[in-house]
Scaffold this active site. Structure first.
Site, PDB file in Angstrom:
ATOM      1  N   SER A 124      10.379  10.732  -1.692  1.00 26.46           N
ATOM      2  CA  SER A 124       9.090  10.713  -2.385  1.00 26.46           C
ATOM      3  C   SER A 124       8.001  11.356  -1.536  1.00 26.46           C
ATOM      4  O   SER A 124       8.019  11.268  -0.297  1.00 26.46           O
ATOM      5  CB  SER A 124       8.705   9.264  -2.695  1.00 26.46           C
ATOM      6  OG  SER A 124       7.364   9.168  -3.111  1.00 26.46           O
ATOM      7  N   TYR A 148       6.850   0.883  -0.029  1.00 23.10           N
ATOM      8  CA  TYR A 148       7.717   1.796  -0.773  1.00 23.10           C
ATOM      9  C   TYR A 148       7.883   3.109  -0.010  1.00 23.10           C
ATOM     10  O   TYR A 148       9.007   3.565   0.237  1.00 23.10           O
ATOM     11  CB  TYR A 148       7.139   2.064  -2.158  1.00 23.10           C
ATOM     12  CG  TYR A 148       7.805   3.214  -2.870  1.00 23.10           C
ATOM     13  CD1 TYR A 148       9.121   3.110  -3.310  1.00 23.10           C
ATOM     14  CD2 TYR A 148       7.130   4.416  -3.093  1.00 23.10           C
ATOM     15  CE1 TYR A 148       9.745   4.181  -3.947  1.00 23.10           C
ATOM     16  CE2 TYR A 148       7.747   5.480  -3.726  1.00 23.10           C
ATOM     17  CZ  TYR A 148       9.044   5.361  -4.154  1.00 23.10           C
ATOM     18  OH  TYR A 148       9.677   6.408  -4.768  1.00 23.10           O
ATOM     19  N   LYS A 152      11.319   4.745   1.995  1.00 20.17           N
ATOM     20  CA  LYS A 152      11.871   6.083   1.793  1.00 20.17           C
ATOM     21  C   LYS A 152      11.956   6.845   3.120  1.00 20.17           C
ATOM     22  O   LYS A 152      12.956   7.514   3.403  1.00 20.17           O
ATOM     23  CB  LYS A 152      11.012   6.864   0.795  1.00 20.17           C
ATOM     24  CG  LYS A 152      11.096   6.361  -0.635  1.00 20.17           C
ATOM     25  CD  LYS A 152      12.484   6.556  -1.222  1.00 20.17           C
ATOM     26  CE  LYS A 152      12.539   6.226  -2.696  1.00 20.17           C
ATOM     27  NZ  LYS A 152      13.895   6.391  -3.270  1.00 20.17           N
TER      28      LYS A 152
END
Length: 343
Positions: A124, A148, A152
């Site tokens: 991402s 989040y 990643k």
């Protein structure tokens, strides 16, 4: 040869299934259906005219992963499975590190046990954090501002370390910007369960009457109209990037055994520009209201995509009008999404 697609019943995963199957590849989907519906794979079969092999399992279950990899003689993995809501990750960080990081670790351990050494990873643009310059290149400093994005980036580092440790491994790290749109058939599309975590589902829910208005978080940014600017990419372009990345892995040298590539359009659109474009595509009025800025939001974020063109021969081809039209087509044909599916 069979490609394992983890999280293949989800929004991006189901579109990836179509693209890989239409390119002639054999696939098997592994998904725990926590954030997806099995109905999506029935629709994939309808689009492609081919049945989809499916295994319900969690990526944290290494024994099941090994069982599936051996059962289907898998030779590569496209890895979508994971949790993906920024706000939720702030509230429940342990869940995100458990699923995204530990789950990926167990997947890689299962692959090693089964002699499978090719993986395409769904990363991402959140790994970049606050942009120091635009457009964002792959060598821009990383600095995620939420769990989040951190999860990643942690998996990215695991892949780089693994690649450096053993020349057998081949990885493509694909950093997504903002996927939107749906398959042109209207049979598969974004089907958020609960409160959406992205802009486009909020816009569609105002357009179809499920919400009264769209909250715009901040209208005083230093952008074209004061609202936040993001790089939106059609999901079909996005998954075409995965197919191109897979093809590139087949001939990758040791110098690019672990490549990192942005998947975006290189063009940023503001929230208000997205609203106006969707109003044109849907012929519906989108009522908006301005709310306070959200902590962690940046003014603008869009990609430099030249690396993708050089390394995997990929460019995004679908524009904003098509993104909005295909989204509205999906919503009109599926006003309740996949909610009629009992799974």
């Amino acid at each position: 040869m069979t490609i394992l697609i983890t999280g293949g019943a989800g929004y991006i995963g189901s579109h990836c299934c179509v693209t890989f199957m239409e390119a002639g590849h054999n696939i098997v989907v592994l998904d725990n259906l926590a954030n997806s519906r099995l109905k999506s794979l029935e629709r994939v079969a309808e689009i492609t005219g081919k049945s989809v092999s499916f295994e319900q399992a969690d990526i944290r279950d290494q024994d099941r992963l090994e069982e599936v990899l051996r059962k289907y003689s898998c030779t590569a993995v496209v890895h979508f499975a994971g949790l993906k809501a920024v706000g939720e990750s702030v509230a429940n960080p342990l869940d995100y590190y458990d699923c995204n990081v530990i789950g990926s670790h167990r997947l890689l351990s299962a692959m090693e046990a089964c002699g499978v050494h090719q993986l395409i990873f769904s990363s991402s643009a959140t790994v970049y954090g606050e942009p120091q310059y635009l457009p964002l290149t792959e060598d821009h400093p990383t600095g995620p501002v939420n769990p989040y994005g951190q999860s990643k980036l942690m998996v990215e580092q695991i892949l780089r370390d693994l690649s450096a440790s053993d020349p057998k491994w081949r990885f493509s790290i694909l950093r997504y910007f903002n996927p939107v749109g749906a398959h042109k058939s209207g049979l598969i599309g974004e089907n958020p369960l609960g409160v959406p975590s992205n802009l486009m589902p909020f816009i569609t829910q105002v357009a179809d009457g499920r919400r009264e208005q769209l909250a715009i978080f901040g209208d005083d940014y230093d952008t074209v109209d004061g609202t936040g600017v993001r790089d939106y990419i059609h999901v079909v372009d996005l998954v075409e990037g995965h197919l191109k990345a897979y093809d590139a892995l087949q001939t990758a040298s040791s110098d690019n055994a672990c490549m990192t590539v942005n998947l975006g359009t290189g063009t940023g659109y503001s929230v208000l520009q997205m609203v106006k474009a969707f109003e044109r595509a849907s012929n519906q009025k989108i009522t908006t209201t301005v709310a306070a800025r959200r902590e962690g939001d940046v003014a603008a974020c869009f990609a430099d995509t030249s690396q993708a063109e050089r390394s995997i021969d990929w460019v995004a081809r679908k524009g904003l009008e098509e993104m909005c039209h295909d989204t509205w087509n999906w919503v009109c044909k599926n006003p309740k999404g996949f909610e009629d599916e009992s799974a």
